[in-house]
Scaffold this motif. Structure first.
Motif, PDB file in Angstrom:
ATOM      1  N   LYS A  69       0.834  -1.204   0.000  1.00  0.00           N
ATOM      2  CA  LYS A  69       0.000   0.000   0.000  1.00  0.00           C
ATOM      3  C   LYS A  69       0.868   1.253   0.000  1.00  0.00           C
ATOM      4  CE  LYS A  69      -4.474   1.372   1.770  1.00  0.00           C
ATOM      5  NZ  LYS A  69      -5.651   0.893   2.530  1.00  0.00           N
ATOM      6  N   PHE A  70       1.994   1.180   0.679  1.00  0.00           N
ATOM      7  CA  PHE A  70       2.916   2.312   0.705  1.00  0.00           C
ATOM      8  C   PHE A  70       3.469   2.597  -0.689  1.00  0.00           C
ATOM      9  CE2 PHE A  70       7.430   3.689   1.197  1.00  0.00           C
ATOM     10  CZ  PHE A  70       7.164   4.995   1.560  1.00  0.00           C
ATOM     11  N   GLN A  71       3.723   1.567  -1.462  1.00  0.00           N
ATOM     12  CA  GLN A  71       4.247   1.754  -2.817  1.00  0.00           C
ATOM     13  C   GLN A  71       3.270   2.553  -3.683  1.00  0.00           C
ATOM     14  OE1 GLN A  71       7.455   0.721  -3.101  1.00  0.00           O
ATOM     15  NE2 GLN A  71       7.050   0.078  -0.992  1.00  0.00           N
ATOM     16  N   GLU A  72       1.997   2.480  -3.348  1.00  0.00           N
ATOM     17  CA  GLU A  72       0.968   3.188  -4.120  1.00  0.00           C
ATOM     18  C   GLU A  72       0.623   4.548  -3.513  1.00  0.00           C
ATOM     19  OE1 GLU A  72      -2.270   0.489  -4.062  1.00  0.00           O
ATOM     20  OE2 GLU A  72      -1.260  -1.043  -5.290  1.00  0.00           O
ATOM     21  N   THR A  73       1.253   4.887  -2.391  1.00  0.00           N
ATOM     22  CA  THR A  73       0.952   6.146  -1.698  1.00  0.00           C
ATOM     23  C   THR A  73       1.749   7.289  -2.321  1.00  0.00           C
ATOM     24  OG1 THR A  73       0.563   4.950   0.373  1.00  0.00           O
ATOM     25  CG2 THR A  73       0.978   7.320   0.533  1.00  0.00           C
ATOM     26  N   PRO A  74       1.105   8.364  -2.738  1.00  0.00           N
ATOM     27  CA  PRO A  74       1.839   9.510  -3.298  1.00  0.00           C
ATOM     28  C   PRO A  74       2.879  10.041  -2.322  1.00  0.00           C
ATOM     29  CG  PRO A  74      -0.536   9.763  -3.599  1.00  0.00           C
ATOM     30  CD  PRO A  74      -0.356   8.589  -2.698  1.00  0.00           C
ATOM     31  N   LYS A  75       3.972  10.598  -2.850  1.00  0.00           N
ATOM     32  CA  LYS A  75       5.058  11.085  -2.000  1.00  0.00           C
ATOM     33  C   LYS A  75       4.639  12.266  -1.128  1.00  0.00           C
ATOM     34  CE  LYS A  75       8.834   9.395  -4.871  1.00  0.00           C
ATOM     35  NZ  LYS A  75      10.058   9.735  -5.634  1.00  0.00           N
ATOM     36  N   SER A  76       3.522  12.863  -1.466  1.00  0.00           N
ATOM     37  CA  SER A  76       3.034  13.993  -0.672  1.00  0.00           C
ATOM     38  C   SER A  76       2.112  13.545   0.463  1.00  0.00           C
ATOM     39  CB  SER A  76       2.279  14.969  -1.569  1.00  0.00           C
ATOM     40  OG  SER A  76       1.137  14.331  -2.133  1.00  0.00           O
ATOM     41  N   LYS A  77       2.005  12.246   0.641  1.00  0.00           N
ATOM     42  CA  LYS A  77       1.036  11.728   1.608  1.00  0.00           C
ATOM     43  C   LYS A  77       1.670  10.672   2.501  1.00  0.00           C
ATOM     44  CE  LYS A  77      -3.528   9.453   1.730  1.00  0.00           C
ATOM     45  NZ  LYS A  77      -4.593   8.833   0.913  1.00  0.00           N
ATOM     46  N   ARG A  78       1.172  10.572   3.725  1.00  0.00           N
ATOM     47  CA  ARG A  78       1.592   9.516   4.633  1.00  0.00           C
ATOM     48  C   ARG A  78       0.601   8.358   4.612  1.00  0.00           C
ATOM     49  NH1 ARG A  78       3.242  14.145   7.747  1.00  0.00           N
ATOM     50  NH2 ARG A  78       5.443  13.965   8.397  1.00  0.00           N
ATOM     51  N   LEU A  79       1.119   7.161   4.787  1.00  0.00           N
ATOM     52  CA  LEU A  79       0.279   5.990   5.031  1.00  0.00           C
ATOM     53  C   LEU A  79       0.097   5.892   6.537  1.00  0.00           C
ATOM     54  CD1 LEU A  79      -1.141   3.376   4.040  1.00  0.00           C
ATOM     55  CD2 LEU A  79       1.056   2.208   4.374  1.00  0.00           C
ATOM     56  N   MET A  80      -1.152   5.918   7.002  1.00  0.00           N
ATOM     57  CA  MET A  80      -1.435   5.964   8.432  1.00  0.00           C
ATOM     58  C   MET A  80      -2.243   4.737   8.846  1.00  0.00           C
ATOM     59  SD  MET A  80      -1.984  10.103   8.586  1.00  0.00           S
ATOM     60  CE  MET A  80      -2.997  10.074  10.028  1.00  0.00           C
ATOM     61  N   ILE A  81      -1.663   3.964   9.757  1.00  0.00           N
ATOM     62  CA  ILE A  81      -2.246   2.705  10.216  1.00  0.00           C
ATOM     63  C   ILE A  81      -2.504   2.815  11.716  1.00  0.00           C
ATOM     64  CG2 ILE A  81      -1.871   0.222  10.486  1.00  0.00           C
ATOM     65  CD1 ILE A  81       0.161   0.481   8.119  1.00  0.00           C
ATOM     66  N   ALA A  82      -3.706   2.480  12.142  1.00  0.00           N
ATOM     67  CA  ALA A  82      -4.058   2.534  13.563  1.00  0.00           C
ATOM     68  C   ALA A  82      -4.296   1.116  14.082  1.00  0.00           C
ATOM     69  CB  ALA A  82      -5.299   3.393  13.781  1.00  0.00           C
ATOM     70  N   VAL A  83      -3.533   0.733  15.092  1.00  0.00           N
ATOM     71  CA  VAL A  83      -3.653  -0.595  15.694  1.00  0.00           C
ATOM     72  C   VAL A  83      -4.299  -0.447  17.071  1.00  0.00           C
ATOM     73  CG1 VAL A  83      -2.430  -2.670  16.423  1.00  0.00           C
ATOM     74  CG2 VAL A  83      -1.552  -1.326  14.488  1.00  0.00           C
ATOM     75  N   SER A  84      -5.439  -1.076  17.259  1.00  0.00           N
ATOM     76  CA  SER A  84      -6.159  -0.955  18.526  1.00  0.00           C
ATOM     77  C   SER A  84      -6.489  -2.336  19.074  1.00  0.00           C
ATOM     78  CB  SER A  84      -7.436  -0.138  18.337  1.00  0.00           C
ATOM     79  OG  SER A  84      -8.296  -0.768  17.391  1.00  0.00           O
ATOM     80  N   GLY A  85      -7.052  -2.341  20.277  1.00  0.00           N
ATOM     81  CA  GLY A  85      -7.418  -3.581  20.944  1.00  0.00           C
ATOM     82  C   GLY A  85      -7.615  -3.305  22.418  1.00  0.00           C
ATOM     83  N   ILE A  86      -8.124  -4.268  23.144  1.00  0.00           N
ATOM     84  CA  ILE A  86      -8.344  -4.068  24.572  1.00  0.00           C
ATOM     85  C   ILE A  86      -7.002  -4.130  25.299  1.00  0.00           C
ATOM     86  CG2 ILE A  86     -10.618  -5.150  24.333  1.00  0.00           C
ATOM     87  CD1 ILE A  86      -9.534  -7.505  26.009  1.00  0.00           C
ATOM     88  N   PRO A  87      -6.936  -3.646  26.541  1.00  0.00           N
ATOM     89  CA  PRO A  87      -5.692  -3.777  27.307  1.00  0.00           C
ATOM     90  C   PRO A  87      -5.257  -5.241  27.393  1.00  0.00           C
ATOM     91  CG  PRO A  87      -7.190  -2.278  28.415  1.00  0.00           C
ATOM     92  CD  PRO A  87      -7.967  -2.884  27.298  1.00  0.00           C
ATOM     93  N   GLY A  88      -3.970  -5.484  27.168  1.00  0.00           N
ATOM     94  CA  GLY A  88      -3.453  -6.841  27.228  1.00  0.00           C
ATOM     95  C   GLY A  88      -3.648  -7.653  25.971  1.00  0.00           C
ATOM     96  N   SER A  89      -4.095  -7.008  24.900  1.00  0.00           N
ATOM     97  CA  SER A  89      -4.359  -7.762  23.667  1.00  0.00           C
ATOM     98  C   SER A  89      -3.099  -8.091  22.881  1.00  0.00           C
ATOM     99  CB  SER A  89      -5.322  -6.973  22.763  1.00  0.00           C
ATOM    100  OG  SER A  89      -4.736  -5.735  22.377  1.00  0.00           O
ATOM    101  N   GLY A  90      -2.048  -7.275  23.061  1.00  0.00           N
ATOM    102  CA  GLY A  90      -0.840  -7.466  22.268  1.00  0.00           C
ATOM    103  C   GLY A  90      -0.705  -6.465  21.139  1.00  0.00           C
ATOM    104  N   LYS A  91      -1.511  -5.404  21.186  1.00  0.00           N
ATOM    105  CA  LYS A  91      -1.475  -4.420  20.106  1.00  0.00           C
ATOM    106  C   LYS A  91      -0.145  -3.669  20.034  1.00  0.00           C
ATOM    107  CE  LYS A  91      -3.815  -1.162  23.109  1.00  0.00           C
ATOM    108  NZ  LYS A  91      -3.727  -2.110  24.250  1.00  0.00           N
ATOM    109  N   THR A  92       0.468  -3.414  21.182  1.00  0.00           N
ATOM    110  CA  THR A  92       1.752  -2.724  21.195  1.00  0.00           C
ATOM    111  C   THR A  92       2.811  -3.556  20.491  1.00  0.00           C
ATOM    112  OG1 THR A  92       1.149  -1.787  23.338  1.00  0.00           O
ATOM    113  CG2 THR A  92       3.449  -1.584  22.665  1.00  0.00           C
ATOM    114  N   THR A  93       2.827  -4.840  20.803  1.00  0.00           N
ATOM    115  CA  THR A  93       3.794  -5.746  20.183  1.00  0.00           C
ATOM    116  C   THR A  93       3.600  -5.774  18.681  1.00  0.00           C
ATOM    117  OG1 THR A  93       3.749  -7.100  22.180  1.00  0.00           O
ATOM    118  CG2 THR A  93       4.680  -8.100  20.213  1.00  0.00           C
ATOM    119  N   LEU A  94       2.352  -5.887  18.234  1.00  0.00           N
ATOM    120  CA  LEU A  94       2.074  -5.943  16.800  1.00  0.00           C
ATOM    121  C   LEU A  94       2.522  -4.656  16.113  1.00  0.00           C
ATOM    122  CD1 LEU A  94       0.786  -7.233  14.288  1.00  0.00           C
ATOM    123  CD2 LEU A  94      -1.362  -6.123  14.947  1.00  0.00           C
TER     124      LEU A  94
END
Length: 250
Positions: A15-40
């Motif tokens: 997806k980043f390869q298709e992202t224009p150079k003037s733009k950021r690829l923004m991914i949000a990782v969520s989950g409940i406490p203790g889910s492992g989202k930080t690790t991912l």
């Protein structure tokens, strides 16, 4: 678990390869406490940078193309919690959605969503000092070269107020799913190891009366997401295996 990470890294990279150079690829990782989202989130950001360095070898000091950005810095300060109408509840429930500065987080997301141009400067986000238990303003620099931002936090797919607005500005929403009892046992171990709780009994009380209550709101008010990642109990999924074993309020 590693297969899931590999697939998500490939998806993000493509997806980043298709992202224009003037733009950021923004991914949000969520989950409940203790889910492992930080690790991912940390793993994905690190592996994206590995791919970048392989394709664009340069200075060893090159930080890479991706940045891992936890939302810990948007905790309200202890002084702000004390100024609330019910300060005792506010402190006891620290980590709940209402104890975060959601408008400030939305402001950051909006800034990062703006087009990158020659005049664009470094944007700063707050971090969280776990020693003093308060945010540190403008502590995480996000350079113009950081064109992939991997956010991490409990409420990044919450369908309420500013959280919803921020989620709608993301390119990808990923949710880490976990069995409640698995998360509970992780939280108990974490709270005891970090010293937040003096015993497993105290740690279980904290998990049951705050963390998992927040988890129910996160699940009940979750927006539709692009990816659901199953968090399982294996060694490679443990925070300490990634060098990020610390007490987290998010």
């Amino acid at each position: 678990m590693e297969e899931q990470v590999d697939r998500l890294v490939k998806k993000a990279w493509d997806k980043f390869q298709e992202t224009p150079k003037s733009k950021r690829l923004m991914i949000a990782v969520s989950g409940i406490p203790g889910s492992g989202k930080t690790t991912l989130a940390a793993k994905v950001a690190s592996r994206l940078n590995d791919l970048w360095h392989k394709g664009s070898p340069g200075l060893a000091s090159d930080p890479g193309i991706a940045i891992f950005l936890p939302m810990d810095g948007y905790h309200l300060t202890r002084a702000q919690l004390s100024a609330m109408p019910d300060p005792n509840t506010a402190h006891a429930r620290r980590g709940a959605a209402f104890t975060f500065d959601a408008p400030a987080f939305l402001e950051l997301v909006r800034k990062l969503r703006e087009p990158i141009c020659p005049e664009t400067g470094t944007i700063y986000a707050p971090s969280f000092d776990h020693a003093v238990k308060d945010p540190v303003p403008d502590d995480i620099p996000i350079a113009t070269e950081a064109r992939i931002v991997v956010f991490e936090g409990n409420y990044l797919s919450l369908g309420k107020d500013e959280w919803r607005e921020a989620a709608e500005l993301m390119d990808e929403l990923w949710f880490v799913d976990v069995e409640e009892e698995v998360a509970r046992q992780r939280l108990i171990k974490r709270h005891v190891k970090s010293g937040v709780a003096s015993s497993e009994e105290d740690a279980a009380k904290r998990a049951d009366e705050n963390d998992l209550i927040n988890g129910k709101e996160i699940i009940q008010c979750k927006l539709n997401v692009h990816e659901v990642v199953q968090s399982k109990e294996d060694r490679e999924w443990q925070p300490e295996a990634q060098g990020i074993d610390k007490e987290r309020d998010t």
